[in-house]
Enzyme design. Structure first.
Site, short mmCIF file in Angstrom:
data_model
loop_
_atom_site.label_atom_id
_atom_site.label_comp_id
_atom_site.label_asym_id
_atom_site.label_seq_id
_atom_site.Cartn_x
_atom_site.Cartn_y
_atom_site.Cartn_z
N HIS A 257 -2.00 -5.55 1.38
CA HIS A 257 -3.36 -6.00 1.11
C HIS A 257 -2.80 -7.68 0.75
O HIS A 257 -2.20 -7.96 0.12
CB HIS A 257 -4.13 -5.55 -0.25
CG HIS A 257 -5.13 -6.23 -0.42
ND1 HIS A 257 -6.34 -6.26 0.08
CD2 HIS A 257 -5.29 -6.94 -1.58
CE1 HIS A 257 -7.30 -6.89 -0.73
NE2 HIS A 257 -6.50 -7.57 -1.46
N TYR B 123 -11.94 -1.74 -4.02
CA TYR B 123 -12.61 -1.85 -2.91
C TYR B 123 -14.46 -1.99 -2.81
O TYR B 123 -14.85 -1.78 -1.75
CB TYR B 123 -12.05 -1.07 -1.67
CG TYR B 123 -10.73 -1.43 -0.92
CD1 TYR B 123 -10.67 -2.58 -0.33
CD2 TYR B 123 -9.64 -0.68 -1.31
CE1 TYR B 123 -9.36 -3.12 0.13
CE2 TYR B 123 -8.38 -0.92 -0.71
CZ TYR B 123 -8.22 -2.25 0.19
OH TYR B 123 -7.16 -2.55 0.69
N ASN C 5 -2.21 0.18 7.07
CA ASN C 5 -1.75 -0.95 7.59
C ASN C 5 -0.84 -1.75 6.58
O ASN C 5 -0.89 -3.08 6.65
CB ASN C 5 -2.83 -1.95 7.97
CG ASN C 5 -3.82 -2.28 6.87
OD1 ASN C 5 -3.70 -1.92 5.71
ND2 ASN C 5 -4.81 -2.75 7.31
N LYS D 129 0.80 -1.26 -0.01
CA LYS D 129 0.12 -0.08 -0.11
C LYS D 129 0.90 1.43 -0.14
O LYS D 129 2.32 1.14 0.19
CB LYS D 129 -1.04 -0.14 1.11
CG LYS D 129 -1.89 -1.14 1.04
CD LYS D 129 -2.72 -1.08 2.39
CE LYS D 129 -4.08 -2.10 2.20
NZ LYS D 129 -5.06 -2.24 3.43
N GLU E 75 -9.73 -10.03 -7.74
CA GLU E 75 -8.49 -8.90 -7.64
C GLU E 75 -7.59 -9.01 -8.69
O GLU E 75 -6.96 -8.04 -8.98
CB GLU E 75 -8.25 -8.99 -6.23
CG GLU E 75 -9.34 -8.85 -4.95
CD GLU E 75 -8.86 -8.89 -3.74
OE1 GLU E 75 -7.81 -9.52 -3.39
OE2 GLU E 75 -9.71 -8.34 -2.95
N1 UDP Z 1 -10.04 -0.49 7.18
C1 UDP Z 1 -9.95 0.63 7.74
N2 UDP Z 1 -10.85 0.60 9.21
C2 UDP Z 1 -11.48 -0.44 9.37
C3 UDP Z 1 -11.17 -1.63 8.88
C4 UDP Z 1 -10.68 -1.49 7.51
O1 UDP Z 1 -9.44 1.70 7.51
O2 UDP Z 1 -12.23 -0.66 10.53
C5 UDP Z 1 -9.05 -0.45 6.13
C6 UDP Z 1 -7.77 -1.13 6.11
O3 UDP Z 1 -6.94 -0.66 5.15
C7 UDP Z 1 -8.02 -2.57 5.75
C8 UDP Z 1 -8.97 -2.19 4.49
O4 UDP Z 1 -9.70 -1.23 4.87
O5 UDP Z 1 -6.74 -3.28 5.22
C9 UDP Z 1 -9.97 -3.53 4.04
O6 UDP Z 1 -10.60 -3.82 5.30
P1 UDP Z 1 -10.59 -5.48 5.44
O7 UDP Z 1 -11.64 -5.56 6.49
O8 UDP Z 1 -10.79 -6.14 3.99
O9 UDP Z 1 -9.21 -5.74 6.15
P2 UDP Z 1 -8.14 -6.68 5.23
O10 UDP Z 1 -8.45 -7.83 4.69
O11 UDP Z 1 -7.17 -5.74 4.60
O12 UDP Z 1 -7.30 -7.35 6.84
MG MG Z 2 -9.97 -7.57 3.11
#
Ligand code: UDP
Ligand code: MG
Length: 138
Positions: free
Chosen positions: A115, A49, A112, A9, A126
């Site tokens: 991805h 997304y 974070n 990211k 994806e």
């Molecule tokens: N995210 C965020 N706030 C939240 C949850 C997710 O900003 O409360 C962002 C974070 O960058 C995350 C992305 O949205 O990686 C996609 O969320 P997902 O639940 O799919 O998490 P991941 O699969 O990336 O662990």
């Molecule tokens: Mg996810």
């Protein structure tokens, strides 16, 4: 043989972690079968997304994902989807296991670093979002 989509990211690129992340994946024996650096528009990040469209963090997330360049890659190997998720750690770095990418490098739940597709179904959306068949080797 399974494939997943991973993204370094914008925060990961800014922190010079491209090689670190690719190294962690390669050390598991996985092969990178497609790779490029792109700078997504807000609209392109929204499309990626789209599954999170109704979530309260959708706007901020897609602004973050379009703030700078990212490195997108398709990774191949047995069990690669779950293993990459394990290497990433929990979405919120506060909950991420020690030694995972997010525990080691992430600032917060949004920024974070990385991805990874969460299922074969997600990967099948994806990977073609970023790569044509001709851009995937092997
Ligand atoms: N995210 C965020 N706030 C939240 C949850 C997710 O900003 O409360 C962002 C974070 O960058 C995350 C992305 O949205 O990686 C996609 O969320 P997902 O639940 O799919 O998490 P991941 O699969 O990336 O662990
Ligand atoms: Mg996810």
């Amino acid at each position: 043989m399974q494939r997943t989509l991973s993204i370094v990211k914008p925060d990961g690129v800014k922190k010079n972690l491209i090689g670190e992340l690719i190294g962690r994946f390669e050390k598991q024996g996985f092969r990178i079968v497609a790779l490029k650096m792109i700078h997504m528009s807000k609209r392109e990040a929204e499309g990626f997304y789209i599954v999170h469209k109704a979530r309260p963090f959708y706007g901020e997330l897609t602004t973050f994902m379009s703030e700078g360049p990212v490195v997108v890659m398709a990774i191949e190997g047995n069990g690669v989807i779950d293993k990459v998720r394990e290497l990433m750690g929990a979405t919120n770095p506060k909950d991420a296991a020690p030694g995972t990418i997010r525990a080691d490098f992430a600032d917060n739940v949004e920024r974070n670093i990385v991805h990874g597709s969460d299922s074969a179904e997600s990967a099948s959306f994806e990977i073609p979002y970023f790569f044509s068949a001709l851009e995937i080797v092997g």
